[in-house]
Design a protein around this motif. Structure first.
Motif, mmCIF file in Angstrom:
data_model
loop_
_atom_site.group_PDB
_atom_site.id
_atom_site.type_symbol
_atom_site.label_atom_id
_atom_site.label_comp_id
_atom_site.label_asym_id
_atom_site.label_seq_id
_atom_site.Cartn_x
_atom_site.Cartn_y
_atom_site.Cartn_z
ATOM 1 N N ARG A 226 -1.846 -4.863 1.020
ATOM 2 C CA ARG A 226 -2.792 -5.261 2.062
ATOM 3 C C ARG A 226 -2.230 -4.999 3.453
ATOM 4 N N TRP A 227 -0.930 -5.230 3.621
ATOM 5 C CA TRP A 227 -0.311 -5.084 4.938
ATOM 6 C C TRP A 227 0.467 -3.790 5.084
ATOM 7 N N GLY A 228 0.416 -2.936 4.065
ATOM 8 C CA GLY A 228 1.079 -1.646 4.172
ATOM 9 C C GLY A 228 2.580 -1.732 4.251
ATOM 10 N N LEU A 229 3.145 -2.728 3.585
ATOM 11 C CA LEU A 229 4.588 -2.907 3.632
ATOM 12 C C LEU A 229 5.302 -1.883 2.755
ATOM 13 N N TYR A 230 6.422 -1.412 3.224
ATOM 14 C CA TYR A 230 7.299 -0.500 2.478
ATOM 15 C C TYR A 230 6.553 0.789 2.074
ATOM 16 N N GLU A 231 5.718 1.265 2.961
ATOM 17 C CA GLU A 231 4.964 2.499 2.718
ATOM 18 C C GLU A 231 4.100 2.381 1.476
#
Length: 202
Positions: free
Chosen positions: A190-195
């Motif tokens: 959802r937050w685009g963490l770690y690509e």
């Protein structure tokens, strides 16, 4: 007196290895609860976490919510500066005088323990729970007897999982299913963490 174990770490991100280690520590050390406490500024790691403090705390909350013995704590995140264990322990003992705290550490950290900040005073205040995995060895025979008595061993199977490996798998567009709780995977996507911008658990 309640027995509470503190599991500190960056949790960048949290994974099932952290959760299983905490469960092993809780059982073997007879802990009533384990508090997962994300570190704001790790004293021993020159590289800062990828996710923000708020994101790491939220991932921890999502990972532990189903276990009534687990709790997510923002104690070190609301304090500025390096997250020294001595400072945290001192504050916790003042705030919770009816609690006996233990600090849960990986087996690889046991040998490094004598180098911890204000370790003499820490050993007087709390006990440590060392997670012993197959192949992990340490020698505490040169420690003072009082230190040896402050170390409880919790045994757990070998689990070759790390947050670094998870970030690398995501960067290489590989699945992290079954090594990170689904709720955390969904949050990361959802937050685009770690690509992981386009990733879903399916």
């Amino acid at each position: 007196m309640r027995q509470i174990g503190i599991m500190g770490g960056t949790f960048d991100p949290i994974h099932i290895g952290h959760l299983f280690a905490a469960e092993c520590a809780r059982e073997d050390a007879s802990l009533d609860e384990v508090w997962f406490m994300p570190t704001r500024v790790p004293p021993h790691k020159p590289k800062q976490p990828t996710a923000s403090p708020e994101q790491r705390l939220e991932m921890v909350k999502l990972a532990v919510h189903a276990n009534p013995h687990f709790h997510a704590s923002d104690w070190e995140l609301v304090r500025s500066g390096k997250s020294y264990t001595y400072d945290t322990v001192t504050e916790l003992q003042t705030a919770y005088p009816d609690v006996q705290f233990s600090w849960i550490i990986g087996g690889d950290m046991v040998a490094y323990l004598p180098k911890w900040h204000r370790i003499d005073e820490l050993m007087q205040r709390i006990r440590f729970v060392g997670l012993h995995r197959p192949g992990t060895e340490w020698d505490t025979s040169t420690w003072p007897i009082t230190w040896q008595e402050r170390l409880t061993i919790a045994r757990m199977p070998q689990m070759d999982i790390s947050s670094t490996a998870i970030r690398e798998r995501l960067a290489n567009d590989q699945s992290i299913r079954y090594i990170v709780p689904d709720t955390v995977v969904q949050y990361m996507a959802r937050w685009g963490l770690y690509e992981a911008k386009s990733r879903t658990i399916d």
